[in-house]
Design a protein around this motif. Structure first.
Motif, short mmCIF file in Angstrom:
data_model
loop_
_atom_site.label_atom_id
_atom_site.label_comp_id
_atom_site.label_asym_id
_atom_site.label_seq_id
_atom_site.Cartn_x
_atom_site.Cartn_y
_atom_site.Cartn_z
N UNK A 274 -1.12 12.22 5.18
CA UNK A 274 -0.34 11.01 5.49
C UNK A 274 -0.68 9.92 4.48
N UNK A 275 0.36 9.26 3.97
CA UNK A 275 0.13 8.14 3.04
C UNK A 275 0.79 6.89 3.60
N UNK A 276 0.02 5.83 3.70
CA UNK A 276 0.57 4.53 4.11
C UNK A 276 0.97 3.76 2.86
N UNK A 277 2.20 3.31 2.80
CA UNK A 277 2.64 2.46 1.69
C UNK A 277 2.53 1.01 2.14
N UNK A 278 1.69 0.24 1.50
CA UNK A 278 1.42 -1.11 1.98
C UNK A 278 1.68 -2.16 0.92
N UNK A 279 2.13 -3.33 1.37
CA UNK A 279 2.25 -4.47 0.47
C UNK A 279 1.88 -5.73 1.24
N UNK A 280 1.59 -6.77 0.50
CA UNK A 280 1.28 -8.04 1.17
C UNK A 280 2.50 -8.64 1.86
N UNK A 306 -4.19 5.28 1.74
CA UNK A 306 -3.40 4.05 1.70
C UNK A 306 -3.15 3.71 0.25
N UNK A 307 -1.92 3.36 -0.07
CA UNK A 307 -1.71 2.83 -1.42
C UNK A 307 -1.03 1.47 -1.30
N UNK A 308 -1.47 0.56 -2.13
CA UNK A 308 -0.95 -0.81 -2.10
C UNK A 308 -0.06 -1.03 -3.31
N UNK A 320 6.64 -1.00 -8.04
CA UNK A 320 5.35 -0.42 -8.44
C UNK A 320 5.07 0.81 -7.58
N UNK A 321 5.31 0.68 -6.27
CA UNK A 321 5.06 1.82 -5.38
C UNK A 321 6.05 2.96 -5.63
#
Ligand code: F6R
Length: 359
Positions: A274-280, A306-308, A320-321
């Motif tokens: 599982x990969x969480x795609x995260x941003x501010x 997790x990737x930001x 970017x993601x």
């Protein structure tokens, strides 16, 4: 674990990628510049008083519409919808801006939707590299943004997304996009260096992710309104480039259903990465939801990362993601010894349909 190709051996990467997907990916920042120039050069104006916007296309040509839809949440006062079908929804009329997008220009669903938009007298803009769509737009006197052919549609995201922003700006449906786009392209240029084939695995987050996905089923979780399209794109790129199964979903919705589906069958759950795609840009409560979700399912699935998305603005972070996912999927293909470029099963299906009489 045995991999077909060592990602740090450039000669092996080159041999495994005869149609140069990695090179096409590293050209994305230049492609974006060219896309902006081409779109800006086309004359587009309509007398219409627009009420809504509809992007019609399929696959790699539709996802640009989804990026636009998400971008529009923040910046556009009109609703933006994406149509992936032969037919158009019944609200489409002379106050709907229809953006007909097909990289090849020969996708039958998009051509059918284009004809229906004409019948409904909707103002249309066509975005394509040629084919029937270019022919028809020229014949019908419809504004046409021509992009270069020779790429896989999914490697032409710059060409298939940025012109849509430019069209909306030209029609005063979006404003102040230039700085955001410039920062986005500059961000992609930096990232392109950081995740390129030349950068060894120990410093290359795309190669590292590909290794995590190898022999696992990637499950990509993004966020409504920020990375929902990015998550869908990761899934599509893993399908088309790596020829592998993958799934995506979005928070907060998945906290209300998918999270419950992590009890059985245990043997499959262990195979999920599982990969969480995260941003501010994610809602503060969604940030908390990610942390709690991780606590709850951490022990039940094979792995969680997790990737930001970093960047100077929300568009830059979204791209970017996206770019990270594009490169990861190409490296994953190579780990499996699979050529990332051809999509034999899509071509087979299109050919079989072409043999049938038209409906
Ligand atoms: C192939 C790809 C596909 C196509 C789709 C529609 O790289 O991404 O999803 O985009 O089959 O074809 P076009 O884009 O030519 O209208």
């Amino acid at each position: 674990m045995h991999h077909e190709i060592n990602l740090d051996k450039l000669d092996q990467l080159k041999k495994g990628d005869p149609e140069n997907m990695l090179e096409a990916l590293s050209g994305l920042p230049t492609q974006c510049q060219d896309a902006m120039q081409r779109a800006r050069a086309v004359n587009i104006s309509f007398a219409a008083d627009f009420k809504n916007i509809l992007v019609t296309g399929l696959g790699g040509s539709a996802i640009g519409g989804d990026f636009l839809r998400v971008y529009g949440y923040r910046k556009c006062t009109l609703p933006i919808l994406v149509n992936r079908d032969y037919n158009l929804p019944s609200f489409v009329n002379e106050q709907t801006l229809v953006l007909a997008v097909s990289y090849s220009g020969n996708t039958e669903e998009t051509l059918s939707a284009y004809e229906e938009a004409k019948l409904k007298k909707a103002p249309i803009v066509a975005l394509t590299s040629g084919g029937q769509l270019a022919e028809r737009a020229k014949k019908d006197g419809i504004p046409l943004i021509l992009i270069p052919s020779g790429l896989q549609p999914r490697a032409a995201t710059g060409y298939l997304f940025l012109p849509l922003l430019v069209v909306l700006e030209k029609l005063s449906l979006l404003s102040d996009i230039a700085a955001e786009i410039e920062e986005t392209i500059a961000g992609l240029a930096d990232l392109s260096k950081a995740i390129s084939a030349q950068v060894p695995t120990e410093n290359n987050p795309a190669k590292q992710l590909a290794l995590r996905f190898y022999n696992k089923i990637p499950v990509i979780w993004g966020v409504a309104g920020t990375t929902e399209t990015v998550a869908m794109r990761w899934k599509g790129q893993i399908n088309e480039n790596s020829k592998a199964l993958a799934y995506f979903n979005v928070l907060p919705e998945l906290n209300h259903n998918e999270i419950v589906g992590t009890e059985v069958p245990e043997k499959f759950l262990r195979e999920l990465e599982v990969v969480f795609l995260r941003t501010e840009d994610d809602h503060p409560r969604v940030q908390k939801r990610f942390d709690i979700t991780k606590e709850i399912i951490g022990e039940r699935v094979g792995g969680i990362s997790e990737v930001w998305g970093d960047g100077k603005n929300p568009l830059a972070r979204m791209f970017a993601l996206t770019y990270l996912g594009d490169c990861t999927s190409a490296y994953l293909a190579l780990l499996y010894g699979i050529d990332p470029s051809p999509v034999k099963l899509i071509t087979l299906l299109k050919n079989k349909l072409a043999e049938l009489p038209e409906a």
